[in-house]
Enzyme design. Structure first.
Site, PDB file in Angstrom:
ATOM      1  N   ASP A   1      39.416  12.968  41.304  1.00 13.99           N
ATOM      2  CA  ASP A   1      39.630  12.652  39.888  1.00 13.99           C
ATOM      3  C   ASP A   1      41.000  13.078  39.382  1.00 13.99           C
ATOM      4  O   ASP A   1      41.696  12.302  38.728  1.00 13.99           O
ATOM      5  CB  ASP A   1      38.550  13.323  39.036  1.00 13.99           C
TER       6      ASP A   1
ATOM      7  N   PRO B   1      40.526  45.384  37.599  1.00 17.19           N
ATOM      8  CA  PRO B   1      40.914  45.617  36.203  1.00 17.19           C
ATOM      9  C   PRO B   1      41.127  44.351  35.390  1.00 17.19           C
ATOM     10  O   PRO B   1      40.981  44.366  34.164  1.00 17.19           O
ATOM     11  CB  PRO B   1      42.223  46.415  36.341  1.00 17.19           C
ATOM     12  N   ASP B   2      41.470  43.256  36.069  1.00 14.47           N
ATOM     13  CA  ASP B   2      41.707  42.007  35.351  1.00 14.47           C
ATOM     14  C   ASP B   2      40.457  41.132  35.295  1.00 14.47           C
ATOM     15  O   ASP B   2      40.525  39.992  34.821  1.00 14.47           O
ATOM     16  CB  ASP B   2      42.853  41.232  36.017  1.00 14.47           C
TER      17      ASP B   2
ATOM     18  N   TYR C   1      30.252  13.865  45.853  1.00 13.75           N
ATOM     19  CA  TYR C   1      29.025  13.387  45.209  1.00 13.75           C
ATOM     20  C   TYR C   1      29.357  12.846  43.822  1.00 13.75           C
ATOM     21  O   TYR C   1      30.360  13.213  43.200  1.00 13.75           O
ATOM     22  CB  TYR C   1      28.003  14.518  45.065  1.00 13.75           C
TER      23      TYR C   1
ATOM     24  N   ASN D   1      45.960  40.693  27.912  1.00 17.36           N
ATOM     25  CA  ASN D   1      45.581  42.114  27.958  1.00 17.36           C
ATOM     26  C   ASN D   1      46.712  42.998  28.469  1.00 17.36           C
ATOM     27  O   ASN D   1      46.488  44.143  28.840  1.00 17.36           O
ATOM     28  CB  ASN D   1      44.334  42.309  28.824  1.00 17.36           C
TER      29      ASN D   1
ATOM     30  N   HIS E   1      38.330  35.455  48.804  1.00 23.91           N
ATOM     31  CA  HIS E   1      38.442  34.079  48.325  1.00 23.91           C
ATOM     32  C   HIS E   1      37.842  33.917  46.938  1.00 23.91           C
ATOM     33  O   HIS E   1      38.487  33.405  46.006  1.00 23.91           O
ATOM     34  CB  HIS E   1      37.755  33.143  49.321  1.00 23.91           C
TER      35      HIS E   1
ATOM     36  N   SER F   1      41.155  24.957  46.998  1.00 26.73           N
ATOM     37  CA  SER F   1      40.327  26.018  46.432  1.00 26.73           C
ATOM     38  C   SER F   1      40.985  26.657  45.228  1.00 26.73           C
ATOM     39  O   SER F   1      40.315  27.102  44.295  1.00 26.73           O
ATOM     40  CB  SER F   1      40.080  27.121  47.474  1.00 26.73           C
TER      41      SER F   1
ATOM     42  N   ASP G   1      23.689  42.185  43.926  1.00 26.11           N
ATOM     43  CA  ASP G   1      25.089  42.579  43.794  1.00 26.11           C
ATOM     44  C   ASP G   1      25.989  41.526  44.436  1.00 26.11           C
ATOM     45  O   ASP G   1      26.242  41.566  45.640  1.00 26.11           O
ATOM     46  CB  ASP G   1      25.320  43.939  44.452  1.00 26.11           C
TER      47      ASP G   1
ATOM     48  N   ASP H   1      30.737  31.128  45.482  1.00 26.55           N
ATOM     49  CA  ASP H   1      31.798  31.375  46.450  1.00 26.55           C
ATOM     50  C   ASP H   1      31.402  32.538  47.360  1.00 26.55           C
ATOM     51  O   ASP H   1      30.209  32.741  47.630  1.00 26.55           O
ATOM     52  CB  ASP H   1      33.108  31.672  45.703  1.00 26.55           C
TER      53      ASP H   1
END
Length: 784
Positions: A406, A215-216, A378, A287, A273, A439, A265, A207
């Site tokens: 699908d 934090p998550d 595809y 958590n 996104h 997305s 990085d 992406d």
């Protein structure tokens, strides 16, 4: 030409040079590819050098027509590099470095369930597939068309770029009040009671980069156990120190000739996104803060392939990103991006990932239409559409649909990880936000796939995909519009059922319509439909195969067959007696639905397929192979997608005809016609699409031997789809000989009848042939 007057023209198609007529794109739909870049795949040396054999009659013929003689190139790459010098070749880098295929195969043999031989074959292909950069300024679409016809080139295509399946933001005043309440709707709470996944299962987020220090997310970041592994395979990328993933495009205006800056990085900075997608699939769960990821304990691998400051929604290196994820053993590869351009390279990349054991999950796209969106369309991809936030199983208005989709999942107003980025301070402000689009639906399903993989580590990508699809809940009744017929896949995902209800996974791998003598089944004939398949899932107790034609004119007996017991990992075959009515309408490709049901196991799935071959024949004789359609088309049935047939292939060459077909122009004495311009009747393209004026009345049939040649062909079509000149009747006859002096040649005769009461004057008849030849591009021409 006056009423009831017959006129015949007799013409031959033969190998010659011709002018290339390039396709002109509409101003509002520019091509989506990088200027100055193409991707080229070459044949292996053994196949390549057969094209440069100077000995014998074949070599003499090649030299006579201007082919290569004497000094042959050292290898295919040298040939290609030499040909590209005149186009300002700047760089030519293979996808995989030399020797990568052997390493790939050796590694695959150590992983049960992988396909070492096929992986090695694909990897050797990537060793011969090149990213090419040039400076001549030629349109990559045109240059790749020319390069694609050089002997030794398997395919050449532009470097297509994609877009993130961008968020759609509704304008409702209460947006933001909810967004993380879809788990019960898709049965995740019950699923998590069965499995909370495993950190050993990795979801690659291909992406725009991920703010992995959110934090998550920070505790779910993948750590590469073998940094630099991908560099053993990739050529030209210099993938080193990739401890947490790779950044294929941090900066660089690649649309204006700059090289992409890459690094180790894969952080998201200019686009949130990828961060939003990562949180939906793999946020830190249970958590006590933030949001939950559907994959619960699964890890994520960030692979940044776009999302730069200049182009925040552009994904330019999605396919290398998929390869990188597959090479590094990602179990699931989420692709919340895509475009409408088909790519041979992209297709092979997806197959490589599949054969490596990675399941590719892709967004269906946000055009709100039955539009092929890649990589979602595809083969071997689990494709996901979106449903509305009302939890009523209604498809989102923006979601694509189609035979290739699908399942569906929640994609509207999804709350997930987000950030604000301060470029000056180089700092991120972590937060949560809602986004909408397919997305957002895709990573919901990627997380579910990760749960299934954690419970069943030995399962193949196809089996995981089949589990999710066959346990979906139909949404057909909630979406009654006929445009959705058979195009909503298995419906809404059910996470708990997909985890616990182990189903068969029947998949159709091939089909054929055959007459009694083994030839193609034609209209007015009876024969057999044979379907072959494979079971990736649980053994069947005896699946019922029921087939239904989507058009009138096909009689199928019996309507259903029983496959018998099909064990896991076994092939199966079923057959049906088929009769095609003599008056079957040939105005579109026949379509069929096969329903596969095992009531004892609660299993159901369906498969859609199209009998394109009914509308064309393939003439194969005397060093020529060509598709001829029943509507006057020569070459592909649909030239713009290179589908329906094989094109025009002379001898050892690749296809050399982009498009061909009959064209007629005339002045028509009619109150509906424009006196200033003649009407044009044809079956070839205008500036945006293919014009379709001809409708087959009797489709093409070959006689072997024929009355006049070794193979005679005959078809009949008329122009009743034209708004003015709708009463022309055209009889097409083809002739092909085995005589050596007529190799690479066939003849076409058209008999045209005006059945109207209007006179056609100033009439011209000709063939539109857009050749793509390879001998001398600058001097291509058509000769009559």
């Amino acid at each position: 030409m006056t009423s009831r007057f017959f006129w015949s023209i007799f013409t031959g198609l033969f190998l010659c040079t011709s002018g290339i007529i390039s396709y002109t794109y509409a101003a509002d739909s520019p091509p989506e590819y990088l200027p100055g870049h193409i991707i080229v795949k070459l044949e292996d040396d053994q196949t390549f050098f057969r094209h440069y054999d100077d000995t014998g009659e074949a070599g003499k013929k090649r030299r006579d027509r201007g082919g290569v003689s004497g000094d042959r190139p050292d290898n295919p790459a040298a040939m290609l590099e030499n040909r590209l010098q005149s186009h300002g070749l700047q760089s030519m880098k293979p996808v995989f470095r030399s020797g990568a295929a052997s390493a790939v195969a050796a590694r695959a043999r150590a992983h049960p369930g992988a396909s070492p031989d096929r992986l090695e074959e694909l990897a050797r292909g990537f060793e011969r597939t090149y990213y090419i950069r040039y400076s001549s300024g030629e349109d990559p679409l045109q240059l790749s068309g020319e390069i694609g016809q050089i002997p030794g080139v398997v395919y050449a295509e532009p470097h297509y770029v994609h877009r993130t399946a961008q968020a759609y933001t509704p304008n409702d005043s209460l947006i933001g009040a909810a967004g993380h309440d879809y788990f019960e709707y898709q049965n995740f709470y019950n699923a998590w009671s069965v499995s909370t996944g495993s950190p050993d299962v990795v979801i690659a987020i291909v992406d725009s980069g991920v703010y992995y220090d959110h934090p998550d997310l920070r505790n779910k970041l993948w750590e590469n156990p073998e940094p630099g592994r991908a560099d053993e395979y990739f050529e030209g990328w210099e993938i080193v120190n990739d401890t947490i993933g790779w950044n294929f495009w941090e900066s660089g205006d690649i649309f204006n000739g700059e090289e992409p800056e890459q690094n180790a990085d894969p952080v998201g900075n200019f686009s949130s996104h990828g961060t939003h997608v990562a949180g939906t699939a793999a946020a830190d769960t249970d958590n006590e803060i933030g949001v939950a990821g559907t994959g619960f304990h699964s890890q994520f691998m960030p692979v940044k392939t776009g999302g730069t400051e200049q182009y925040p929604t552009t994904i330019a290196y999605g396919y290398p990103g998929i390869l990188y994820a597959a090479v590094n053993d990602a179990d699931i590869i989420n692709c919340s991006f895509g475009g409408t351009n088909f790519s041979e390279y992209g297709k092979e990349v997806v197959e490589y990932a599949f054969e490596s054991g990675s399941l590719v999950v892709a967004a269906a796209g946000n055009e709100g239409d039955d539009t092929a969106f890649f990589p979602a369309a595809y083969d071997n991809v689990l494709t996901v559409g979106s449903v509305k936030r009302e939890y009523n199983d209604v498809i989102s208005h923006f979601s694509n649909y189609g035979y290739y989709v699908d399942v569906f999942a929640m994609g509207e107003g999804v709350l997930s990880t987000f950030f604000d980025y301060d470029e000056d301070e180089v700092s991120w402000d972590p937060r949560y936000a809602r986004n909408t689009g397919t997305s957002m639906a895709a990573p919901v399903v990627s997380g579910l796939a990760a749960l299934i993989k954690a419970e069943n580590p030995e399962w193949s990508p196809q089996r995981i995909a089949s589990q999710i699809r066959t346990n979906g809940r139909s949404i057909d009744a909630e979406n009654p519009d006929s445009k959705y017929d058979n195009k909503l896949g298995a419906g809404l995902i059910d996470a708990h059922a997909a985890l616990t209800n182990h189903n068969p996974g029947l998949y159709i791998t091939d089909f054929s319509f055959e007459a009694a003598d083994g030839s193609k089944l034609n209209i007015g004939e009876s024969g057999t439909l044979i379907l072959s398949g494979f079971n990736y899932g649980e053994a069947t107790s005896g699946a019922t195969m029921e087939i239904e034609s989507q058009q009138e004119g096909f009689t199928i007996q019996p309507e259903s067959q029983n496959s018998g017991v099909v064990p896991t990992g076994s092939e199966f075959e079923v057959s049906f007696d088929v009769t095609i009515s003599r008056d079957f309408q040939l105005d579109r490709v026949p379509e069929f639905r096969l329903d596969m049901t095992d009531e004892a196991l609660g299993y159901h799935d369906f498969f859609m397929f199209r009998y394109e071959r009914l509308l064309y024949e393939i003439l194969d004789i005397n060093e020529i192979a060509v598709s001829i359609s029943s509507d006057g088309t020569i070459g592909f049935l649909d030239a713009l997608t290179s589908s329906g047939g094989i094109g025009f292939i002379p001898g050892e060459f690749n296809n050399v005809l982009f498009e061909g077909g009959l064209m007629i122009s005339a002045d028509v004495e009619s109150s509906f016609s424009n006196d200033d311009e003649p009407v044009i009747i044809n079956q070839v393209r205008d500036s945006t699409d293919i014009t379709r004026h001809f409708l087959p009345e009797d489709n093409l049939r070959f006689s072997r031997p024929g009355e006049l040649s070794d193979i005679d062909g005959k078809a009949h079509f008329h122009s009743n789809l034209h708004p003015v000149a709708d009463e022309l009747s055209i009889k097409m006859q083809t002739y092909a000989f085995s005589t050596s002096s007529l190799e690479k040649t066939f003849f076409i005769r058209y008999t045209i009848t005006n059945n109207s009461n209007s006179t056609l004057s100033n009439m011209h008849v000709g063939l539109f042939n857009d050749w793509d030849l390879h001998l001398d591009f600058e001097n291509d021409r058509t000769v009559y």
